[in-house]
Scaffold this motif. Structure first.
Motif, mmCIF file in Angstrom:
data_model
loop_
_atom_site.group_PDB
_atom_site.id
_atom_site.type_symbol
_atom_site.label_atom_id
_atom_site.label_comp_id
_atom_site.label_asym_id
_atom_site.label_seq_id
_atom_site.Cartn_x
_atom_site.Cartn_y
_atom_site.Cartn_z
ATOM 1 N N VAL A 1 0.836 -1.203 0.000
ATOM 2 C CA VAL A 1 0.000 0.000 0.000
ATOM 3 C C VAL A 1 0.871 1.253 0.000
ATOM 4 O O VAL A 1 0.638 2.201 -0.769
ATOM 5 C CB VAL A 1 -0.939 0.003 1.229
ATOM 6 N N ASN A 2 1.897 1.272 0.838
ATOM 7 C CA ASN A 2 2.778 2.442 0.906
ATOM 8 C C ASN A 2 3.576 2.627 -0.374
ATOM 9 O O ASN A 2 3.818 3.763 -0.812
ATOM 10 C CB ASN A 2 3.719 2.308 2.106
ATOM 11 N N HIS A 3 4.011 1.518 -0.977
ATOM 12 C CA HIS A 3 4.721 1.614 -2.256
ATOM 13 C C HIS A 3 3.818 2.222 -3.326
ATOM 14 O O HIS A 3 4.226 3.136 -4.062
ATOM 15 C CB HIS A 3 5.190 0.226 -2.699
ATOM 16 N N CYS A 4 2.608 1.722 -3.421
ATOM 17 C CA CYS A 4 1.678 2.202 -4.450
ATOM 18 C C CYS A 4 1.329 3.675 -4.242
ATOM 19 O O CYS A 4 1.292 4.459 -5.198
ATOM 20 C CB CYS A 4 0.409 1.355 -4.459
ATOM 21 N N LEU A 5 1.087 4.058 -2.987
ATOM 22 C CA LEU A 5 0.732 5.443 -2.692
ATOM 23 C C LEU A 5 1.882 6.395 -2.995
ATOM 24 O O LEU A 5 1.691 7.439 -3.632
ATOM 25 C CB LEU A 5 0.302 5.571 -1.227
ATOM 26 N N GLU B 1 6.957 7.538 4.393
ATOM 27 C CA GLU B 1 7.879 8.663 4.192
ATOM 28 C C GLU B 1 9.191 8.200 3.558
ATOM 29 O O GLU B 1 9.731 8.863 2.668
ATOM 30 C CB GLU B 1 8.154 9.341 5.531
ATOM 31 N N GLN B 2 9.701 7.031 3.991
ATOM 32 C CA GLN B 2 10.931 6.501 3.406
ATOM 33 C C GLN B 2 10.739 6.164 1.937
ATOM 34 O O GLN B 2 11.590 6.493 1.092
ATOM 35 C CB GLN B 2 11.360 5.252 4.175
ATOM 36 N N PHE B 3 9.637 5.494 1.623
ATOM 37 C CA PHE B 3 9.360 5.131 0.232
ATOM 38 C C PHE B 3 9.218 6.380 -0.636
ATOM 39 O O PHE B 3 9.746 6.443 -1.750
ATOM 40 C CB PHE B 3 8.077 4.303 0.143
ATOM 41 N N LEU B 4 8.486 7.371 -0.123
ATOM 42 C CA LEU B 4 8.288 8.605 -0.879
ATOM 43 C C LEU B 4 9.608 9.328 -1.095
ATOM 44 O O LEU B 4 9.861 9.877 -2.182
ATOM 45 C CB LEU B 4 7.303 9.513 -0.138
#
Length: 405
Positions: free
Chosen positions: A270-274, A320-323
């Motif tokens: 979910v975080n990757h996709c967002l 936040e890290q992924f973004l």
């Protein structure tokens, strides 16, 4: 500027001897980590690399049959874990209520709050580039074990993109998950430094649970990323977890372990996709502005007690890290600003008043100028304004409490 990513590659093991060597090496490494962890805990959390090397290096080699580089890596691994825990504790202060006055207080925690040494339960081993592992011209990986080096084939879609000469490999972590072997490889790349003068978009991002993210840009456009379906799925996981915990059987515990891994993978996806959607939406030369969520609770008192626990938070730090690393790939940047009053301030007249926000209706209504809007959007608007101030030269922009425009 240096950007870092972790490449997760599956390993194709050709025989049981290699698997046995991996298992033995990881177990000895794990025990050595616990040995060092106990020493640090009993010696006032001394994490000076040189002193630990002098005191523990020979013992690690003799007690656990580790090779020279692995003994050094054990010490670095444990130091890194303690520093991570120290940071996490500082980000989550202890909150307590005065029984006489009813006032709530926060106390910053440090490592002295730990009741026992940090435990290393999962067998794994950190491998230094060239000393403990290397990528061969044949396309295989050479990995060092206590029984000597072994060669294995990596299985990783898109691995070739890291072989174009612009990426530099570093530390790798050998581990086993669900009966399969993996090597997590750290890779770094030099990218252009972010230049405030070339910024095209300043995007304020308000993070929450009803909407995982609400964005507001310099053109006044808003995007809301719904979190309701995610909350329902988390509730489903929580219900299943409670059922299995109540059973307490061996099979239930095995299912709990699998369930935990499945939920963590889902959250990461979910975080990757967002984060990918946000970066693609706004493109290069974008400044993403996030509020600092240290000590911020998302507990929902309007929910039934059975559903409150899983709705206290989300993996916002991971998001936040992924973004951040996705933004760096597109010559963009992520900055944090103070979350103070971002949900209480009217973005039109500047008045700060807590009662202007209606949590039940998810609405903000300014009693000074009459401006009305969704409360998450209000937060994103104020965060975007702080981002604009950052671009203008204020290093740590924040709002100060005022009751007048």
């Amino acid at each position: 500027m240096e950007m870092q990513v972790t490449i997760k590659t599956k390993l194709k093991i050709s025989n049981s001897e290699i698997a046995w060597s991996f298992s033995k090496t990881m177990e000895q490494y794990r025990q050595a980590c616990n040995y060092v962890s106990e020493y640090i805990f009993n010696n006032d959390f001394d994490m000076k690399q040189s002193r630990l090397n002098k005191e523990l290096y020979t013992k690690l080699r003799n007690l656990f049959s580790l090779k020279s580089q692995m003994a050094q890596s054990v010490i670095r691994t444990v130091i890194a874990r303690y520093k991570t825990v120290k940071t996490q504790m500082a980000r989550r202060p202890y909150k307590y209520q005065d029984q006489n006055t009813g006032e709530w207080y926060r106390e910053v925690r440090d490592l002295t709050w730990l009741h026992k040494p940090i435990s290393f339960n999962r067998p794994q081993v950190d491998l230094q580039r060239n000393r403990d592992w290397s990528y061969l011209s044949s396309g295989q990986l050479s990995i060092n074990t206590l029984d000597g080096r072994v060669k294995v084939d990596p299985i990783c879609r898109g691995f070739n993109q890291y072989l174009d000469g612009t990426w530099k490999f570093g530390l790798a972590k050998l581990l086993k998950s669900s009966g399969k072997w993996y090597l997590h490889i750290s890779a770094t790349k030099e990218v252009a430094d972010f230049n405030k003068q070339t910024v095209k978009h300043v995007v304020g991002l308000d993070r929450g649970l009803r909407f995982l993210a609400t964005s507001y840009d310099e053109q006044g456009k808003t995007a809301l990323f719904d979190g309701q379906a995610i909350m329902r799925k988390r509730a489903k996981y929580q219900k299943l977890r409670a059922t299995l915990q109540a059973k307490g059987t061996k099979s239930a515990k095995r299912r709990l372990k699998k369930l935990s891994g499945r939920e963590n993978r889902w959250i990461s996806d979910v975080n990757h996709c967002l984060s990918k959607t946000l970066v693609q939406k706004y493109g290069a030369n974008t400044l993403f502005v996030l509020e600092n969520l240290n000590g911020v609770s998302f507990e929902r008192t309007d929910l039934p007690k059975a559903l409150r626990n899983q709705n206290k938070s989300w993996a916002f730090y991971q998001l936040e890290q992924f973004l951040t690393y996705k933004a760096h790939l597109h010559n963009s940047e992520v900055v944090e600003v103070s979350a103070k009053y971002t949900s209480q301030r009217c973005p039109k007249c500047g008045v700060i008043k807590k009662d202007n926000r209606n949590h039940e209706k998810h609405e903000y209504h300014c009693d000074n100028c009459g401006y009305r809007s969704n409360d998450d959007r209000i937060g994103a608007m104020n965060i975007q304004l702080l981002g604009t101030q950052y671009i203008s030269g204020q290093e740590q922009p924040k709002f100060e409490l005022t009751t007048n425009a």
